[in-house]
Design a protein around this motif. Structure first.
Motif, PDB file in Angstrom:
ATOM      1  N   GLY A 413       0.823  -1.215   0.000  1.00  0.00           N
ATOM      2  CA  GLY A 413       0.000   0.000   0.000  1.00  0.00           C
ATOM      3  C   GLY A 413       0.849   1.254   0.000  1.00  0.00           C
ATOM      4  O   GLY A 413       1.215   1.755  -1.039  1.00  0.00           O
ATOM      5  N   PRO A 414       1.198   1.784   1.182  1.00  0.00           N
ATOM      6  CA  PRO A 414       0.903   1.287   2.523  1.00  0.00           C
ATOM      7  C   PRO A 414      -0.546   1.498   2.973  1.00  0.00           C
ATOM      8  O   PRO A 414      -0.935   0.995   4.021  1.00  0.00           O
ATOM      9  CB  PRO A 414       1.861   2.100   3.408  1.00  0.00           C
ATOM     10  N   THR A 415      -1.332   2.253   2.171  1.00  0.00           N
ATOM     11  CA  THR A 415      -2.735   2.458   2.528  1.00  0.00           C
ATOM     12  C   THR A 415      -3.515   1.208   2.153  1.00  0.00           C
ATOM     13  O   THR A 415      -4.071   1.093   1.067  1.00  0.00           O
ATOM     14  CB  THR A 415      -3.302   3.695   1.812  1.00  0.00           C
ATOM     15  N   LYS A 456       0.916  10.038   7.642  1.00  0.00           N
ATOM     16  CA  LYS A 456       1.088  11.259   6.859  1.00  0.00           C
ATOM     17  C   LYS A 456       2.419  11.915   7.211  1.00  0.00           C
ATOM     18  O   LYS A 456       2.655  12.329   8.342  1.00  0.00           O
ATOM     19  CB  LYS A 456      -0.073  12.215   7.141  1.00  0.00           C
ATOM     20  N   GLY A 457       3.308  11.982   6.244  1.00  0.00           N
ATOM     21  CA  GLY A 457       4.642  12.531   6.458  1.00  0.00           C
ATOM     22  C   GLY A 457       5.557  11.636   7.267  1.00  0.00           C
ATOM     23  O   GLY A 457       6.692  12.018   7.550  1.00  0.00           O
ATOM     24  N   GLN A 458       5.087  10.448   7.637  1.00  0.00           N
ATOM     25  CA  GLN A 458       5.839   9.587   8.555  1.00  0.00           C
ATOM     26  C   GLN A 458       6.149   8.213   7.978  1.00  0.00           C
ATOM     27  O   GLN A 458       6.471   7.286   8.707  1.00  0.00           O
ATOM     28  CB  GLN A 458       5.046   9.422   9.868  1.00  0.00           C
ATOM     29  N   TRP A 459       6.033   8.076   6.643  1.00  0.00           N
ATOM     30  CA  TRP A 459       6.360   6.782   6.034  1.00  0.00           C
ATOM     31  C   TRP A 459       7.833   6.493   6.240  1.00  0.00           C
ATOM     32  O   TRP A 459       8.687   7.356   6.024  1.00  0.00           O
ATOM     33  CB  TRP A 459       6.027   6.819   4.550  1.00  0.00           C
ATOM     34  N   LEU A 537       3.077  10.929   1.987  1.00  0.00           N
ATOM     35  CA  LEU A 537       3.721   9.967   2.872  1.00  0.00           C
ATOM     36  C   LEU A 537       5.033  10.484   3.455  1.00  0.00           C
ATOM     37  O   LEU A 537       5.412  10.133   4.574  1.00  0.00           O
ATOM     38  CB  LEU A 537       4.000   8.666   2.115  1.00  0.00           C
ATOM     39  N   VAL A 538       5.745  11.303   2.665  1.00  0.00           N
ATOM     40  CA  VAL A 538       7.046  11.822   3.102  1.00  0.00           C
ATOM     41  C   VAL A 538       7.039  13.343   3.104  1.00  0.00           C
ATOM     42  O   VAL A 538       7.245  14.001   4.131  1.00  0.00           O
ATOM     43  CB  VAL A 538       8.177  11.297   2.191  1.00  0.00           C
ATOM     44  N   GLY A 539       6.805  13.946   1.950  1.00  0.00           N
ATOM     45  CA  GLY A 539       6.774  15.394   1.803  1.00  0.00           C
ATOM     46  C   GLY A 539       6.889  15.737   0.335  1.00  0.00           C
ATOM     47  O   GLY A 539       7.185  14.865  -0.500  1.00  0.00           O
ATOM     48  N   PRO A 540       6.653  17.007  -0.035  1.00  0.00           N
ATOM     49  CA  PRO A 540       6.749  17.401  -1.444  1.00  0.00           C
ATOM     50  C   PRO A 540       8.151  17.128  -1.995  1.00  0.00           C
ATOM     51  O   PRO A 540       9.145  17.266  -1.285  1.00  0.00           O
ATOM     52  CB  PRO A 540       6.448  18.904  -1.418  1.00  0.00           C
ATOM     53  N   TYR A 541       8.174  16.723  -3.269  1.00  0.00           N
ATOM     54  CA  TYR A 541       9.448  16.480  -3.943  1.00  0.00           C
ATOM     55  C   TYR A 541       9.518  17.371  -5.185  1.00  0.00           C
ATOM     56  O   TYR A 541       8.512  17.519  -5.882  1.00  0.00           O
ATOM     57  CB  TYR A 541       9.565  15.004  -4.348  1.00  0.00           C
TER      58      TYR A 541
END
Length: 645
Positions: A413-415, A456-459, A537-541
């Protein structure tokens, strides 16, 4: 009774063989109804993993609709779903090899109804009034990395041109016609959202020429997820929304107001990874039959006038693909004691009948382990969840004082969500003496939006912490061997596996199936559907490129010291082969024990019998060599580099 053999964990001889996994098991999904006939898809490893369409006639007989080698599988969004539709005995389907739409009429050969272009189609609805299909189109003519997604119409006989009905946004799904054919509803969303983050529900009027002449946004937004809009028999639009924090059923009234049908802390929807998902349907304009998740899946009826909610007892704890008629509910059902099956529920008698099982094996009860739902403490005072499967084989016992090795299963997923069902792939391990903890880490579905947004933001942090804490919880309970903790997972679960082995010093070995080793590589090279998934999941790229590098296991192999086996399909367009290949090269350079197996012709997830068999046996062989136990059967050896370095 014979006394059990005293044999170390891992060395137990099991009746569950890899031949059973591939020859005695199929996948069943995508139920469709046409009058009194019921259809579904069977994914058959023994036929190269193809999707066969099966029809159950009124008399109970079952026939294959698609002749070999036809394969009903669309590649829209790469994950597909919504592969076919049926109307008046005619089947319309997307064929895997060329991605064209075909029409199959009784007694006739399949005929293509779309031209040989670089276009893909999914999520079809038949508009008999205008003799056309309405469906999602993914146009790869100008770009494979960023194809154009639209809603189009396709003449049923293939004689006319495709017409674009709705365009302009990044993604579309679930086009559905009102009963009188005057209106069309659909879902749409834009980057960087995934549909479970937020999407919009639109309704348009269809003019005399068949075009959408007026469209209105009626529900949803950037932070509200809509799932399965569906018209009732009397033309009222219903849908599932998580505006309350839980996916519940709502109704769009004639005055434009939105009315909840039954508010509760339960999930009536699911993450829309594939097209054509269904968790409810109408027995009549007054009665909805719905699946909801409250710890486990359940079934209920909902009166649309009084809103009376009545649970319907069924012997299944996992329910999907719900389709409803006035007399019956059809669904895919499973439980810890029942394989996934196509099931019919008689609404009058409340009796269930199995139409097709994914496996017909009669298993020895002495090897069936009952999964235990556990809650365990994790970081920041939070609680995480998982299903614990203790090892079990009535013919064997371990030597006194020995604890079993543990496999942590990290879902993709992880969702997504792990569920407790009778599963030969799990019994393969537990009947040989392994324990399993299938973890629903923070970010999993089934526990409401707040739990889903823990990631959210913590993958690469929360998921790893929860898998580590689940393993330590069982070890501290004295249930598993702390020195033989392993972790395995595919895709995003493969990323969690690689991260847990790299950034934590808990697991002693691991197995990655097409796992992500470099998040930047994923962001730059994956397909359109998930190309901005990492933003949430992490942040803007590229703004957060440093964070991407920090959380990518490939960049920190100096922290790795335990053995690893990796598996990869060479046709994978979602997690490209270089993700595994670069990780293997780095492990070789570090002289860390590593095994690597590639599969020609496999994509994201293995479907062919020989691939499934080889991967399962190779992983078992790998653990036997790493932990030093003898196997009860002979399997094809795997080269493990640096094993004795």
């Amino acid at each position: 009774m014979r006394k059990p053999h005293i044999t170390p964990y891992g060395s137990w001889k099991s009746p569950i063989t890899t031949d059973m996994l591939v020859s005695e098991t199929i996948r069943v999904n995508e139920i469709a109804l046409d009058g009194q006939n019921v259809y579904w898809i069977e994914g058959r490893p023994s036929e190269g993993g193809r999707n066969a369409i099966v029809k159950r006639n009124v008399d109970g007989s079952q026939v294959d609709v698609l002749p070999l080698p036809l394969n009903a599988r669309t590649m829209v969004h790469e994950y597909g779903g919504g592969d076919y539709a049926v109307s008046q005995d005619t089947v319309f389907f997307a064929n895997f090899s060329d991605q064209r739409l075909y029409r199959l009429q009784p007694g006739a050969e399949p005929e293509p109804i779309t031209p040989p272009e670089r276009k893909r189609y999914a999520d079809m609805v038949v508009d008999q009034q205008r003799q056309r299909l309405i469906c999602v189109c993914e146009d790869h003519t100008h770009s494979d990395h960023d194809p154009a997604n639209t809603l189009v119409s396709v003449p049923l006989d293939g004689s006319g041109k495709l017409c674009t009905l709705v365009a302009g946004n990044d993604f579309y799904s679930t086009p559905r016609l009102s009963p009188d054919g005057s209106k069309l509803c659909w879902l749409t969303w834009n980057h960087p959202n995934m549909p479970w983050d937020g999407c919009e529900l639109w309704v348009g009027s269809i003019d005399a020429n068949g075009y959408v002449s007026y469209a209105e946004h009626v529900a949803g937004g950037e932070s509200e997820s809509i799932f399965q809009p569906q018209w009732s028999p009397d033309g009222v639009l219903y849908f599932v929304s998580d505006r309350s924090g839980w996916w519940n059923i709502y109704r769009l009234n004639a005055d434009g107001t939105i009315e909840p049908m039954h508010e509760m802390q339960a999930e009536f929807g699911s993450p829309q990874w594939v097209f054509g998902m269904s968790t409810y349907g109408f027995a009549s304009a007054q009665t909805i039959i719905c699946r909801y998740t409250e710890g486990q899946d359940k079934l209920a009826s909902l009166d649309t006038r009084t809103k009376k909610f009545t649970p319907i007892p069924v012997p299944y704890t996992v329910i999907s693909d719900v389709q409803v008629t006035p007399e019956h509910v059809f669904f895919i059902g499973a439980s810890p004691s029942e394989f996934r099956s196509v099931v019919a529920l008689d609404l009058q008698s409340r009796q269930t009948t199995v139409l097709k099982r994914s496996s017909t094996l009669a298993l020895d009860p002495g090897i069936i382990t009952e999964p235990q739902l556990i809650e365990f403490p994790t970081e920041n005072g939070q609680t995480a969840y998982g299903y614990y499967y203790p090892p079990r084989n009535a013919a064997y016992e371990a030597p006194e004082g020995e604890l079993p090795p543990l496999q942590i299963w990290s879902h993709g997923g992880p969702t997504s969500q792990s569920v407790a069902v009778l599963d030969l792939s799990k019994l393969y391990w537990t009947s040989r003496g392994f324990a399993i903890l299938d973890v629903n880490y923070g970010g999993s579905t089934g526990y409401g939006r707040a739990y889903r947004e823990r990631l959210k933001g913590q993958w690469g942090i929360v998921d790893i912490d929860d898998c580590v804490n689940g393993a330590l919880y069982l070890a501290n309970q004295g249930l598993v061997d702390k020195e033989r903790l392993t972790i395995r997972g595919g895709s995003a679960g493969g990323y969690t596996t690689l991260g847990a082995l790299t950034f934590r010093d808990v697991f002693k070995a691991g197995a990655s199936f097409f796992g992500v080793s470099d998040i930047i590589g994923l962001a730059e090279h994956t397909h359109k559907f998930e190309s901005r998934y990492t933003f949430g999941l992490v942040g803007p790229y590229p703004e957060c490129a440093d964070l991407y590098r920090e959380r990518s296991p490939l960049n920190h192999v100096e922290q790795l010291s335990c053995p690893m086996i990796l598996f990869q399909g060479l046709d994978d367009k979602i997690v490209t082969p270089d993700q595994s290949q670069k990780m293997v090269e780095a492990l070789r350079a570090r002289k860390i024990p590593v095994a690597y197996i590639e599969f020609e012709g496999e994509g994201h997830g293995f479907r062919r019998a020989d691939s499934i068999k080889r991967a399962q046996e190779a992983e078992l062989y790998f653990y036997a060599k790493v932990f030093g136990f003898e196997l009860a059967e002979q399997v094809e050896p795997v080269e493990i580099e640096n094993l004795h370095s």
